[in-house]
Design a protein around this motif. Structure first.
Motif, PDB file in Angstrom:
ATOM      1  N   ILE A  13       0.840  -1.206   0.000  1.00 34.97           N
ATOM      2  CA  ILE A  13       0.000   0.000   0.000  1.00 34.97           C
ATOM      3  C   ILE A  13       0.871   1.252   0.000  1.00 34.97           C
ATOM      4  O   ILE A  13       0.693   2.162  -0.806  1.00 34.97           O
ATOM      5  N   TYR A  14       1.836   1.293   0.898  1.00 39.56           N
ATOM      6  CA  TYR A  14       2.694   2.469   1.009  1.00 39.56           C
ATOM      7  C   TYR A  14       3.467   2.732  -0.287  1.00 39.56           C
ATOM      8  O   TYR A  14       3.616   3.872  -0.717  1.00 39.56           O
ATOM      9  N   GLU A  15       3.928   1.653  -0.910  1.00 43.32           N
ATOM     10  CA  GLU A  15       4.761   1.811  -2.103  1.00 43.32           C
ATOM     11  C   GLU A  15       3.942   1.903  -3.396  1.00 43.32           C
ATOM     12  O   GLU A  15       4.509   2.087  -4.473  1.00 43.32           O
ATOM     13  N   GLN A  16       2.623   1.771  -3.274  1.00 42.60           N
ATOM     14  CA  GLN A  16       1.757   1.762  -4.449  1.00 42.60           C
ATOM     15  C   GLN A  16       2.175   0.639  -5.418  1.00 42.60           C
ATOM     16  O   GLN A  16       2.313   0.850  -6.621  1.00 42.60           O
ATOM     17  N   LEU A  17       2.397  -0.523  -4.849  1.00 40.55           N
ATOM     18  CA  LEU A  17       2.763  -1.703  -5.646  1.00 40.55           C
ATOM     19  C   LEU A  17       1.734  -2.804  -5.382  1.00 40.55           C
ATOM     20  O   LEU A  17       1.017  -2.766  -4.379  1.00 40.55           O
ATOM     21  N   GLU A  18       1.697  -3.800  -6.245  1.00 42.73           N
ATOM     22  CA  GLU A  18       0.811  -4.934  -6.030  1.00 42.73           C
ATOM     23  C   GLU A  18       1.403  -5.853  -4.954  1.00 42.73           C
ATOM     24  O   GLU A  18       2.608  -6.130  -4.977  1.00 42.73           O
ATOM     25  N   PRO A  19       0.570  -6.368  -4.030  1.00 42.79           N
ATOM     26  CA  PRO A  19       1.073  -7.272  -2.980  1.00 42.79           C
ATOM     27  C   PRO A  19       1.831  -8.478  -3.549  1.00 42.79           C
ATOM     28  O   PRO A  19       2.874  -8.872  -3.025  1.00 42.79           O
ATOM     29  N   GLU A  20       1.338  -9.016  -4.629  1.00 39.31           N
ATOM     30  CA  GLU A  20       1.994 -10.185  -5.217  1.00 39.31           C
ATOM     31  C   GLU A  20       3.381  -9.818  -5.749  1.00 39.31           C
ATOM     32  O   GLU A  20       4.333 -10.602  -5.659  1.00 39.31           O
ATOM     33  N   PHE A  21       3.498  -8.620  -6.268  1.00 39.90           N
ATOM     34  CA  PHE A  21       4.794  -8.156  -6.749  1.00 39.90           C
ATOM     35  C   PHE A  21       5.767  -8.011  -5.575  1.00 39.90           C
ATOM     36  O   PHE A  21       6.940  -8.406  -5.660  1.00 39.90           O
ATOM     37  N   VAL A  22       5.274  -7.476  -4.476  1.00 41.07           N
ATOM     38  CA  VAL A  22       6.108  -7.331  -3.278  1.00 41.07           C
ATOM     39  C   VAL A  22       6.583  -8.712  -2.815  1.00 41.07           C
ATOM     40  O   VAL A  22       7.770  -8.918  -2.525  1.00 41.07           O
ATOM     41  N   ARG A  23       5.647  -9.641  -2.740  1.00 43.18           N
ATOM     42  CA  ARG A  23       6.017 -11.003  -2.324  1.00 43.18           C
ATOM     43  C   ARG A  23       7.097 -11.578  -3.233  1.00 43.18           C
ATOM     44  O   ARG A  23       8.093 -12.145  -2.768  1.00 43.18           O
ATOM     45  N   ASP A  24       6.915 -11.384  -4.512  1.00 43.66           N
ATOM     46  CA  ASP A  24       7.873 -11.929  -5.471  1.00 43.66           C
ATOM     47  C   ASP A  24       9.261 -11.298  -5.301  1.00 43.66           C
ATOM     48  O   ASP A  24      10.285 -11.983  -5.362  1.00 43.66           O
ATOM     49  N   GLN A  25       9.276  -9.984  -5.100  1.00 44.79           N
ATOM     50  CA  GLN A  25      10.555  -9.288  -4.896  1.00 44.79           C
ATOM     51  C   GLN A  25      11.269  -9.819  -3.650  1.00 44.79           C
ATOM     52  O   GLN A  25      12.486  -9.997  -3.652  1.00 44.79           O
ATOM     53  N   ILE A  26      10.493 -10.070  -2.607  1.00 46.92           N
ATOM     54  CA  ILE A  26      11.092 -10.576  -1.369  1.00 46.92           C
ATOM     55  C   ILE A  26      11.596 -12.009  -1.572  1.00 46.92           C
ATOM     56  O   ILE A  26      12.704 -12.349  -1.170  1.00 46.92           O
ATOM     57  N   ALA A  27      10.791 -12.804  -2.239  1.00 51.01           N
ATOM     58  CA  ALA A  27      11.182 -14.201  -2.488  1.00 51.01           C
ATOM     59  C   ALA A  27      12.494 -14.266  -3.263  1.00 51.01           C
ATOM     60  O   ALA A  27      13.324 -15.145  -3.032  1.00 51.01           O
ATOM     61  N   ARG A  28      12.682 -13.312  -4.157  1.00 53.26           N
ATOM     62  CA  ARG A  28      13.899 -13.311  -4.970  1.00 53.26           C
ATOM     63  C   ARG A  28      15.042 -12.552  -4.297  1.00 53.26           C
ATOM     64  O   ARG A  28      16.127 -12.399  -4.877  1.00 53.26           O
ATOM     65  N   GLY A  29      14.794 -12.046  -3.099  1.00 52.62           N
ATOM     66  CA  GLY A  29      15.852 -11.354  -2.356  1.00 52.62           C
ATOM     67  C   GLY A  29      16.146  -9.947  -2.833  1.00 52.62           C
ATOM     68  O   GLY A  29      17.137  -9.337  -2.431  1.00 52.62           O
ATOM     69  N   LYS A  30      15.248  -9.391  -3.669  1.00 50.51           N
ATOM     70  CA  LYS A  30      15.468  -8.025  -4.171  1.00 50.51           C
ATOM     71  C   LYS A  30      14.891  -6.990  -3.214  1.00 50.51           C
ATOM     72  O   LYS A  30      15.109  -5.794  -3.388  1.00 50.51           O
ATOM     73  N   MET A  31      14.103  -7.441  -2.280  1.00 48.09           N
ATOM     74  CA  MET A  31      13.492  -6.520  -1.324  1.00 48.09           C
ATOM     75  C   MET A  31      13.491  -7.205   0.035  1.00 48.09           C
ATOM     76  O   MET A  31      13.353  -8.435   0.110  1.00 48.09           O
ATOM     77  N   ILE A  32      13.645  -6.433   1.109  1.00 47.24           N
ATOM     78  CA  ILE A  32      13.505  -7.005   2.446  1.00 47.24           C
ATOM     79  C   ILE A  32      12.550  -6.147   3.270  1.00 47.24           C
ATOM     80  O   ILE A  32      12.350  -4.960   2.983  1.00 47.24           O
ATOM     81  N   ILE A  33      11.924  -6.785   4.258  1.00 50.43           N
ATOM     82  CA  ILE A  33      11.113  -6.062   5.244  1.00 50.43           C
ATOM     83  C   ILE A  33      11.699  -6.415   6.611  1.00 50.43           C
ATOM     84  O   ILE A  33      11.387  -7.463   7.177  1.00 50.43           O
ATOM     85  N   PRO A  34      12.585  -5.557   7.126  1.00 50.90           N
ATOM     86  CA  PRO A  34      13.270  -5.910   8.375  1.00 50.90           C
ATOM     87  C   PRO A  34      12.385  -5.668   9.601  1.00 50.90           C
ATOM     88  O   PRO A  34      12.378  -4.587  10.162  1.00 50.90           O
TER      89      PRO A  34
END
Lengths: 433, 433
Positions: free
Chosen positions: A25-46
């Protein structure tokens, strides 16, 4: 072992967590895209599972660029309430994350209070506490070091900087340098290795580190102990040798389900910044890059927040995901509250400018709204939208036109730059079109 | 007419003047190369023959990037001694040129004093004085305007900003904008044209302007009256239409033997800066580009010197020859002395960082010397080499370690960032290598 799933493990399992939804929501991105980015290690939520009330942030090149503010006392200055004050101030002005770099004898107490009082993720450098346990760094045992790390994890630290990539064989490379090793953690690690005739324990026992992190979903920030401390040392063999090892450790972290980001330089000439970021992206397979500065000159002490904002904008534009702020006190001493404020705002400008330049979703909306208010000479609305409304109001009042002739409403509404007679915006709006 | 030869006329005639030799030494360039650059209009040396004791500076992409500081009072604030104070301060901290933008009733007196007291080239915007002669800008006659310009030339002004390229047909293009016309000179010129139903007199009578400039070797700085005042307006039709006219006038100036540089934006997203500079270089055949900022966000009032230093570094790196400083008071009011200092240093950092990045001769020497002093913990030498030694010393003292345990010489020599026990540089130097 417990049943905790890290954000990375959930993402790999196809699960979209609440934290991922929040970030989306904050980044104006799709949740599935966020999940995918995290799964691939391109994004983290610390977000450490033990850090209550923390608001998740996404760190990655698909997100808006984040900024981190370092606070923390030294053995000789500041106290608990002062550090909590800096925390609140940093967050007020826009810090997305805060690192507590306290040294001295109240480290544990201060860190506990900072975590309790913070809605933003908190980072630490466990080595700073570990060395306080001993007279000389070489007296530190491996167990002591890991005990400290585990205590941080249990207390709720969201990410830790660990200099795992500084191998013994790299020390001679740094000896050739103009300014040697300028990372405090890096220098201490190098000394420990030499005095004990032992490889870096954070590298040797990296799996032990991963286990602690995974149990609490504490993210790793792989520190660059060999970051260049001068333009002369930028992009040298020592720096890139360590980066290669950080790339290897990035892969191992991901495989273990531990979220990881990588730290970067340092002092780097403006023309080398893009190359540095591209190289990191390649060697670390697009892991979020967390840069300190980079500083684009060595001669700006007292103004290194500006120096760093220049390099930081270029770094973020080239793909860095988080900027560690530098304050006006860099190279000179520990920052006070005013320095924290100046450092945060300078890097907020840098991160925001890069977001705009990269066309991140919605990045320019606030600028456009403010510019419309500016043309309308609507000062209240302008102030609201500025990065530091307090400072802007203070300056506006200080410089406003307050002579005997300026009692009309209209005059009060123009600033002293052009004065009432020749305000460019007023003149422009009165043109026939 | 007199027998004055402008620097440009001399250069075209194959003459290497004293001023060219002076510039060549400072820039570490060959005198013949400097002459050639001037002859081709790629470099200017703005020294009015009537400005005694001025130290020549070269402005052009082959030279180190220069910075200009704007000073000047407003009808309601500041006085002569205060403006002289700002001049001295600006030069002390590294301004290469200073523009006097005074408005109000003491313009002539203040300008005379500034020229007399200045070793650096002085610029003005004659329109600001001209409009003080009348109630409304439209009452200004063409002769009045040119009389003011000639007086500036006779007094020794080294370069003038004139908005010659803002043609009547461009006004409707600016009407579509978010923030219209934000250049004061541009807005006044537009109003004059509309109210008098007349083309821009500085364009129509451009030859008359050239004659005045040539007689005193006063350089032209072709102002960008349609510079964007917000990110939303950057790189738009209005801006580039005017730039095309500025290109045409650049050629006419050169043919007439008058030195000329061209002014640039404004508010520009970071990713559009390089394109803007390249376009200017193309349209104006490599004439020195003198940029204001550019600002890379609209929301940083109170910190626009940082905002501008970010854009300025990118602009200089892309080929701009001089940066006009922006102070923390931009968009809010006129700068005071502290603002002048902050503005100068911020842009000195920008210009210097770009010089280093472009590999200008000797640009990094000072950084390397300072870094060696830093590693040696030689504070006195470091302070000497910093851009603002006073500020750095002040911060160092404020944050230094002064507790009971720190009376040894060694302790006094480390700063409070790491403290005496864990100074990274000390630790690094003690490593066996």
């Amino acid at each position: 072992m417990n049943n905790v799933k890290t954000q990375l493990q959930s993402a790999k399992a196809g699960i979209i967590t609440d934290e991922m939804r929040y970030v989306a929501i904050y980044e104006q991105l799709e949740p599935e895209f966020v999940r995918d980015q995290i799964a691939r290690g391109k994004m983290i939520i610390p977000v450490n599972i033990n850090h209550k009330h923390v608001k998740p942030i996404g760190i990655g090149s698909a997100c808006k660029c984040k900024i981190n503010a370092n606070i923390g006392n030294s053995p000789t200055s500041s106290d608990l309430s002062c550090e909590i004050g800096k925390l609140k101030l940093a967050v007020k002005y826009g810090a997305d994350a805060v690192m507590d770099l306290s040294t001295g004898n109240k480290i544990d107490e201060i860190r506990r209070a900072i975590i309790e009082n913070s809605e933003v993720p908190i980072g630490t450098v466990p080595m700073y506490e570990a060395v306080e346990l001993v007279d000389q760094v070489e007296d530190l045992t491996v167990d002591q070091l890991f005990d400290v790390i585990e205590r941080h994890a249990i207390q709720g630290v969201d990410f830790i900087t660990v200099h795992c990539g500084l191998l013994r064989k790299y020390i001679p490379l740094a000896a050739k340098r103009t300014t040697g090793i300028v990372s405090r953690g890096g220098a201490l690690t190098a000394r420990w290795m030499q005095k004990n005739d032992h490889e870096n324990p954070l590298y040797v026992y990296f799996d032990r580190l991963l286990e602690i992190c995974r149990a609490h979903d504490m993210a790793l920030s792989l520190g660059d102990g060999l970051r260049p401390g001068s333009l002369a040392d930028a992009s040298d063999e020592a720096q890139f040798a360590e980066l290669e090892t950080l790339g290897e450790l990035t892969m191992r972290s991901r495989e273990a389900g531990v979220q990881v980001m990588v730290e970067g330089p340092g002092h780097v000439p403006f023309n080398q910044i893009e190359m540095n970021i591209k190289r990191q992206i390649e060697l670390c397979d697009g892991a979020p890059f967390y840069v300190l500065g980079p500083l684009v000159t060595d001669i700006a002490a007292g103004y290194d927040h500006i120096n760093s904002a220049i390099g930081g904008t270029m770094a973020a534009y080239s793909g860095a995901s988080m900027l560690c702020y530098v304050t006006p006190k860099e190279h000179l001493g520990l920052p006070n509250s005013e320095d924290v404020r100046a450092g945060v705002i300078a890097h907020k400008i840098a991160a925001h400018a890069a977001d705009i330049a990269l066309g991140k979703p919605g990045a320019r909306d606030r600028d456009d709204t403010l510019s419309r208010a500016r043309y309308a000479l609507d000062w209240e609305k302008q102030f609201e939208l500025m990065l530091d409304p307090d400072r802007a109001k203070e300056y506006f009042q200080e410089a406003r036109i307050d002579d005997a002739d300026s009692t009309t409403h209209d005059t009060k509404r123009v600033c002293s730059m052009c004065g009432p007679k020749f305000c460019a915006m007023k003149t422009s709006k009165e043109l026939d079109t």
